[in-house]
Design a protein around this motif. Structure first.
Motif, PDB file in Angstrom:
ATOM      1  N   ALA A 141       0.831  -1.200   0.000  1.00  0.00           N
ATOM      2  CA  ALA A 141       0.000   0.000   0.000  1.00  0.00           C
ATOM      3  C   ALA A 141       0.870   1.257   0.000  1.00  0.00           C
ATOM      4  CB  ALA A 141      -0.916   0.009   1.221  1.00  0.00           C
ATOM      5  N   SER A 142       0.292   2.358  -0.417  1.00  0.00           N
ATOM      6  CA  SER A 142       1.001   3.639  -0.425  1.00  0.00           C
ATOM      7  C   SER A 142       1.264   4.106   1.012  1.00  0.00           C
ATOM      8  CB  SER A 142       0.165   4.698  -1.147  1.00  0.00           C
ATOM      9  OG  SER A 142      -0.996   5.008  -0.380  1.00  0.00           O
ATOM     10  N   SER A 143       2.190   5.027   1.161  1.00  0.00           N
ATOM     11  CA  SER A 143       2.501   5.590   2.487  1.00  0.00           C
ATOM     12  C   SER A 143       1.265   6.223   3.110  1.00  0.00           C
ATOM     13  CB  SER A 143       3.607   6.637   2.384  1.00  0.00           C
ATOM     14  OG  SER A 143       4.814   6.032   2.033  1.00  0.00           O
ATOM     15  N   GLU A 144       0.460   6.867   2.288  1.00  0.00           N
ATOM     16  CA  GLU A 144      -0.762   7.504   2.792  1.00  0.00           C
ATOM     17  C   GLU A 144      -1.726   6.472   3.378  1.00  0.00           C
ATOM     18  OE1 GLU A 144      -4.402   9.393   0.515  1.00  0.00           O
ATOM     19  OE2 GLU A 144      -2.733  10.835   0.580  1.00  0.00           O
ATOM     20  N   VAL A 145      -1.912   5.382   2.680  1.00  0.00           N
ATOM     21  CA  VAL A 145      -2.797   4.316   3.172  1.00  0.00           C
ATOM     22  C   VAL A 145      -2.207   3.697   4.443  1.00  0.00           C
ATOM     23  CG1 VAL A 145      -3.723   2.009   2.660  1.00  0.00           C
ATOM     24  CG2 VAL A 145      -3.843   3.822   0.936  1.00  0.00           C
ATOM     25  N   CYS A 146      -0.902   3.488   4.466  1.00  0.00           N
ATOM     26  CA  CYS A 146      -0.243   2.945   5.671  1.00  0.00           C
ATOM     27  C   CYS A 146      -0.472   3.856   6.870  1.00  0.00           C
ATOM     28  CB  CYS A 146       1.254   2.763   5.423  1.00  0.00           C
ATOM     29  SG  CYS A 146       1.660   1.465   4.240  1.00  0.00           S
ATOM     30  N   ASP A 147      -0.353   5.167   6.655  1.00  0.00           N
ATOM     31  CA  ASP A 147      -0.570   6.136   7.735  1.00  0.00           C
ATOM     32  C   ASP A 147      -2.014   6.105   8.232  1.00  0.00           C
ATOM     33  OD1 ASP A 147       2.076   6.915   7.483  1.00  0.00           O
ATOM     34  OD2 ASP A 147       1.608   8.762   6.372  1.00  0.00           O
ATOM     35  N   VAL A 148      -2.952   6.037   7.299  1.00  0.00           N
ATOM     36  CA  VAL A 148      -4.372   6.010   7.672  1.00  0.00           C
ATOM     37  C   VAL A 148      -4.687   4.736   8.457  1.00  0.00           C
ATOM     38  CG1 VAL A 148      -6.717   5.790   6.729  1.00  0.00           C
ATOM     39  CG2 VAL A 148      -5.168   7.525   5.818  1.00  0.00           C
ATOM     40  N   LEU A 149      -4.141   3.615   8.044  1.00  0.00           N
ATOM     41  CA  LEU A 149      -4.402   2.368   8.752  1.00  0.00           C
ATOM     42  C   LEU A 149      -3.741   2.352  10.123  1.00  0.00           C
ATOM     43  CD1 LEU A 149      -4.362  -0.196   5.846  1.00  0.00           C
ATOM     44  CD2 LEU A 149      -6.287   0.489   7.264  1.00  0.00           C
ATOM     45  N   TYR A 150      -2.586   2.988  10.255  1.00  0.00           N
ATOM     46  CA  TYR A 150      -1.967   3.117  11.576  1.00  0.00           C
ATOM     47  C   TYR A 150      -2.899   3.910  12.498  1.00  0.00           C
ATOM     48  CZ  TYR A 150       1.354   4.086  15.296  1.00  0.00           C
ATOM     49  OH  TYR A 150       1.959   4.163  16.523  1.00  0.00           O
ATOM     50  N   SER A 151      -3.427   5.007  11.994  1.00  0.00           N
ATOM     51  CA  SER A 151      -4.357   5.828  12.785  1.00  0.00           C
ATOM     52  C   SER A 151      -5.614   5.042  13.153  1.00  0.00           C
ATOM     53  CB  SER A 151      -4.755   7.094  12.023  1.00  0.00           C
ATOM     54  OG  SER A 151      -3.644   7.937  11.862  1.00  0.00           O
ATOM     55  N   TYR A 152      -6.123   4.278  12.215  1.00  0.00           N
ATOM     56  CA  TYR A 152      -7.299   3.449  12.478  1.00  0.00           C
ATOM     57  C   TYR A 152      -7.020   2.489  13.638  1.00  0.00           C
ATOM     58  CZ  TYR A 152     -10.656  -0.337  11.935  1.00  0.00           C
ATOM     59  OH  TYR A 152     -11.592  -1.306  12.169  1.00  0.00           O
ATOM     60  N   GLY A 153      -5.895   1.774  13.574  1.00  0.00           N
ATOM     61  CA  GLY A 153      -5.533   0.842  14.637  1.00  0.00           C
ATOM     62  C   GLY A 153      -5.314   1.537  15.963  1.00  0.00           C
ATOM     63  N   PHE A 154      -4.715   2.715  15.919  1.00  0.00           N
ATOM     64  CA  PHE A 154      -4.481   3.515  17.108  1.00  0.00           C
ATOM     65  C   PHE A 154      -5.797   3.821  17.836  1.00  0.00           C
ATOM     66  CE2 PHE A 154      -4.415   7.732  19.023  1.00  0.00           C
ATOM     67  CZ  PHE A 154      -3.315   7.674  19.874  1.00  0.00           C
ATOM     68  N   TYR A 155      -6.762   4.359  17.074  1.00  0.00           N
ATOM     69  CA  TYR A 155      -8.042   4.725  17.684  1.00  0.00           C
ATOM     70  C   TYR A 155      -8.873   3.503  18.072  1.00  0.00           C
ATOM     71  CZ  TYR A 155      -6.959   9.561  16.724  1.00  0.00           C
ATOM     72  OH  TYR A 155      -6.366  10.779  16.715  1.00  0.00           O
ATOM     73  N   LEU A 156      -8.767   2.451  17.311  1.00  0.00           N
ATOM     74  CA  LEU A 156      -9.467   1.212  17.651  1.00  0.00           C
ATOM     75  C   LEU A 156      -8.944   0.674  18.989  1.00  0.00           C
ATOM     76  CD1 LEU A 156     -11.485  -0.983  16.679  1.00  0.00           C
ATOM     77  CD2 LEU A 156      -9.524  -2.122  15.625  1.00  0.00           C
ATOM     78  N   GLY A 157      -7.628   0.783  19.187  1.00  0.00           N
ATOM     79  CA  GLY A 157      -7.017   0.276  20.397  1.00  0.00           C
ATOM     80  C   GLY A 157      -7.289   1.100  21.652  1.00  0.00           C
ATOM     81  N   LEU A 158      -7.587   2.361  21.446  1.00  0.00           N
ATOM     82  CA  LEU A 158      -7.888   3.201  22.616  1.00  0.00           C
ATOM     83  C   LEU A 158      -9.293   2.932  23.087  1.00  0.00           C
ATOM     84  CD1 LEU A 158      -6.295   6.673  21.830  1.00  0.00           C
ATOM     85  CD2 LEU A 158      -5.426   4.876  23.293  1.00  0.00           C
TER      86      LEU A 158
END
Length: 158
Positions: A141-158
């Motif tokens: 995936a592109s860097s942008e998609v990787c960043d968005v998925l990191y954010s998704y996992g971050f908020y899901l985990g909180l």
């Protein structure tokens, strides 16, 4: 991306072998963290079953958790992807930081929301964020998609 589909896979919609290895390693890391967490929290049960340290003692449980962390690290290294290796290594480090931080504030009743969320990041959200990003990286995936998925996992985990 989340299910490992990419044009590099052998069949349309198939899950890549690397994402399966990553998923296995992430689950092993999660299990290791739970074994250690149960010891630190002196929990008697996990998922309605007697906790490992209650059956085998804390020494065997700690060594078992350590073994699981080491095994997962080997699985991650087998992926031969520097970014994924760095991401997952950082998660293991953050678990340790989170446990130490939680232990130092065990009986503090004045924990701020920020401190609670920081602890939650170190103990849960970091693993989910890294898992989401790593699966995207391995899927090309592109860097942008990787960043968005990191954010998704971050908020899901909180």
């Amino acid at each position: 991306v989340l299910n490992g589909t990419s044009s590099e896979n052998t069949g349309e919609g198939s899950v890549s072998e690397k994402v399966l290895v990553l998923s296995t390693a992430i689950e092993v890391i999660h299990t290791a963290s739970l074994v250690h967490d149960d010891i630190l929290d002196d929990a008697e049960t996990r998922r309605q079953q007697q906790a490992m340290h209650m059956i085998f003692g804390p020494d065997v449980a700690v060594l078992s958790g350590d073994f699981l962390f080491a095994h997962a690290s080997g699985l991650i290294e087998s992926l031969e992807d520097d970014e994924v290796t760095r991401l997952v290594s950082l998660v293991i480090e953050e678990f340790g930081h989170g446990e130490l931080s939680q232990g130092s504030k065990r009986f503090h009743t004045d924990m701020t929301l920020f401190d609670y969320l920081k602890k939650s990041f170190y103990k849960t959200a970091s693993l989910l964020a890294a898992s989401c990003r790593a699966s995207a990286v391995l899927s090309g995936a592109s860097s942008e998609v990787c960043d968005v998925l990191y954010s998704y996992g971050f908020y899901l985990g909180l």
